[in-house]
Scaffold this motif. Structure first.
Motif, PDB file in Angstrom:
ATOM      1  N   GLY A  50       0.797  -1.230   0.000  1.00 15.22           N
ATOM      2  CA  GLY A  50       0.000   0.000   0.000  1.00 15.22           C
ATOM      3  C   GLY A  50       0.823   1.270   0.000  1.00 15.22           C
ATOM      4  N   LEU A  51       2.026   1.207  -0.503  1.00 12.85           N
ATOM      5  CA  LEU A  51       2.904   2.379  -0.482  1.00 12.85           C
ATOM      6  C   LEU A  51       2.798   3.218  -1.751  1.00 12.85           C
ATOM      7  CD1 LEU A  51       5.958   0.669   1.195  1.00 12.85           C
ATOM      8  CD2 LEU A  51       4.451   2.373   2.208  1.00 12.85           C
ATOM      9  N   ARG A  52       2.253   2.622  -2.809  1.00 17.10           N
ATOM     10  CA  ARG A  52       1.972   3.354  -4.050  1.00 17.10           C
ATOM     11  C   ARG A  52       0.642   2.819  -4.590  1.00 17.10           C
ATOM     12  NH1 ARG A  52       7.148   5.372  -6.608  1.00 17.10           N
ATOM     13  NH2 ARG A  52       6.271   4.913  -8.632  1.00 17.10           N
ATOM     14  N   SER A  53       0.039   3.554  -5.530  1.00 16.05           N
ATOM     15  CA  SER A  53      -1.275   3.168  -6.033  1.00 16.05           C
ATOM     16  C   SER A  53      -1.161   2.089  -7.109  1.00 16.05           C
ATOM     17  CB  SER A  53      -1.997   4.385  -6.610  1.00 16.05           C
ATOM     18  OG  SER A  53      -3.148   3.960  -7.326  1.00 16.05           O
ATOM     19  N   VAL A 111       8.724  -4.182   9.897  1.00 12.37           N
ATOM     20  CA  VAL A 111       9.166  -3.318   8.792  1.00 12.37           C
ATOM     21  C   VAL A 111      10.335  -2.425   9.213  1.00 12.37           C
ATOM     22  CG1 VAL A 111       8.456  -1.630   7.069  1.00 12.37           C
ATOM     23  CG2 VAL A 111       6.817  -3.323   7.900  1.00 12.37           C
ATOM     24  N   GLU A 112      11.395  -2.459   8.411  1.00 18.91           N
ATOM     25  CA  GLU A 112      12.566  -1.606   8.640  1.00 18.91           C
ATOM     26  C   GLU A 112      12.994  -0.990   7.313  1.00 18.91           C
ATOM     27  OE1 GLU A 112      15.746  -3.520  11.005  1.00 18.91           O
ATOM     28  OE2 GLU A 112      14.369  -5.208  11.061  1.00 18.91           O
ATOM     29  N   LEU A 113      13.642   0.137   7.401  1.00 16.79           N
ATOM     30  CA  LEU A 113      14.046   0.851   6.181  1.00 16.79           C
ATOM     31  C   LEU A 113      15.026   0.044   5.341  1.00 16.79           C
ATOM     32  CD1 LEU A 113      13.559   3.472   4.649  1.00 16.79           C
ATOM     33  CD2 LEU A 113      15.532   4.456   5.837  1.00 16.79           C
ATOM     34  N   PHE A 124       9.135   9.319   2.659  1.00 11.90           N
ATOM     35  CA  PHE A 124       8.642   8.082   3.282  1.00 11.90           C
ATOM     36  C   PHE A 124       9.424   7.787   4.563  1.00 11.90           C
ATOM     37  CE2 PHE A 124       9.390   3.438   3.784  1.00 11.90           C
ATOM     38  CZ  PHE A 124       8.110   3.080   4.175  1.00 11.90           C
ATOM     39  N   ALA A 125       8.702   7.500   5.637  1.00  8.54           N
ATOM     40  CA  ALA A 125       9.343   7.157   6.907  1.00  8.54           C
ATOM     41  C   ALA A 125       8.669   5.905   7.454  1.00  8.54           C
ATOM     42  CB  ALA A 125       9.207   8.303   7.906  1.00  8.54           C
ATOM     43  N   VAL A 126       9.467   4.888   7.728  1.00  5.97           N
ATOM     44  CA  VAL A 126       8.920   3.632   8.249  1.00  5.97           C
ATOM     45  C   VAL A 126       8.106   3.875   9.520  1.00  5.97           C
ATOM     46  CG1 VAL A 126       9.608   1.471   9.365  1.00  5.97           C
ATOM     47  CG2 VAL A 126      10.637   2.119   7.192  1.00  5.97           C
ATOM     48  N   ALA A 127       8.559   4.784  10.350  1.00  8.78           N
ATOM     49  CA  ALA A 127       7.880   5.025  11.637  1.00  8.78           C
ATOM     50  C   ALA A 127       6.451   5.552  11.454  1.00  8.78           C
ATOM     51  CB  ALA A 127       8.690   6.008  12.481  1.00  8.78           C
ATOM     52  N   ARG A 128       6.168   6.102  10.275  1.00 10.62           N
ATOM     53  CA  ARG A 128       4.816   6.640  10.046  1.00 10.62           C
ATOM     54  C   ARG A 128       3.999   5.771   9.088  1.00 10.62           C
ATOM     55  NH1 ARG A 128       7.755  11.501   9.781  1.00 10.62           N
ATOM     56  NH2 ARG A 128       7.535  11.600   7.530  1.00 10.62           N
TER      57      ARG A 128
END
Ligand SMILES: [Zn+2]
Ligand SMILES: [Zn+2]
Length: 253
Positions: A50-53, A111-113, A124-128
């Protein structure tokens, strides 16, 4: 880290099946997103991180009505569900789709960068990172049939990895879609809602199917011989782990 241009890759595997994957997420993180084309409608099994459409990048996803189904509701399989009008999953995991959190989707723990070779978007930030809520519009359970017009997939409820894990079985072709119930890699039966006794029962059911080709939730597809080998390895490992210390072999306990 640079921002990726194309996020999704796809490949036609024959049988009306297209594999879609998120090319810049590492192979352990990204899931296999499966598009199965039918005469009247298409079936999308899982929807990625779900990080891009999906729909903006893959125009072919809008050619026909799409049933977007979740093999189960871990973050790597449901991130794009909100883009589709028809969203199905097993009732046991309904709450995760309607009210996803970083905990109940497993994002927080997994999940980690370093799992990304390129960013999905600037900033993009993994924490968010969170999954967009997308309440199921219907539920599937053991024995249900997904009808694409000319193709029919039976739903198998196979808990173990998670309580609402399902597989899809097309008898006419011998195609089996297994989600995370089984794939050609280390299986996860140690999550907060995993059940090893349920997993063993699910494995026995899978072994009885005359599957020709298995398209799994992660890693490469495989044939029936490999399916049996993976099942047998898993079951043998569990027998050993519950044997008393003095037992000489799995068979003696
Ligand atoms: Zn999973
Ligand atoms: Zn997964």
């Amino acid at each position: 880290m640079r921002v990726a241009e194309d996020w999704f890759a796809h490949r036609d595997l024959g049988d009306g099946v297209t594999l879609i994957w998120e090319r810049w997420a590492n192979s352990g993180l990204r899931c296999n997103i499966w598009l199965v084309q039918g005469r009247d409608r298409n079936l999308l099994i899982d929807s990625g991180l779900g990080l891009r459409s999906l729909r903006e990048e893959l125009a072919f996803l809008s050619e026909k009505p799409v049933i977007c189904l979740a093999s189960h509701n871990h973050f790597d399989h449901i991130g794009g569900h909100h883009e589709f009008e028809t969203r199905l999953c097993h009732r046991a995991e309904a709450e995760v789709l309607s009210a996803p959190t970083r905990d109940n989707t497993l994002i927080e723990n997994f999940v980690e960068l370093v799992m990304f070779e390129a960013l999905p978007y600037a900033g993009f930030a993994v924490a968010r990172y969170e999954i967009v809520p997308a309440p199921a519009t219907g539920f599937v359970d053991e024995g249900d049939v997904i009808d694409l017009g000319d193709r029919h997939f039976s739903v198998l409820h196979l808990p173990g990895h998670s309580p609402g894990s399902i597989a899809l079985w097309e008898q006419a072709s011998g195609l089996l879609f297994t989600g995370d119930v089984i794939y050609d890699g280390e299986l996860y039966d140690f999550l907060h809602h995993s059940s090893i006794p349920d997993y063993l029962e699910s494995m026995a059911r899978l072994r009885a199917l005359p599957a020709e080709t298995v398209h799994a939730g992660h890693y490469a597809s495989f044939d029936r011989a490999r399916l049996h080998a993976l099942i047998d390895d898993y079951v043998a490992g569990k027998r050993l782990s519950v044997c008393p210390a003095g037992a000489r072999s799995a068979e003696s306990c």
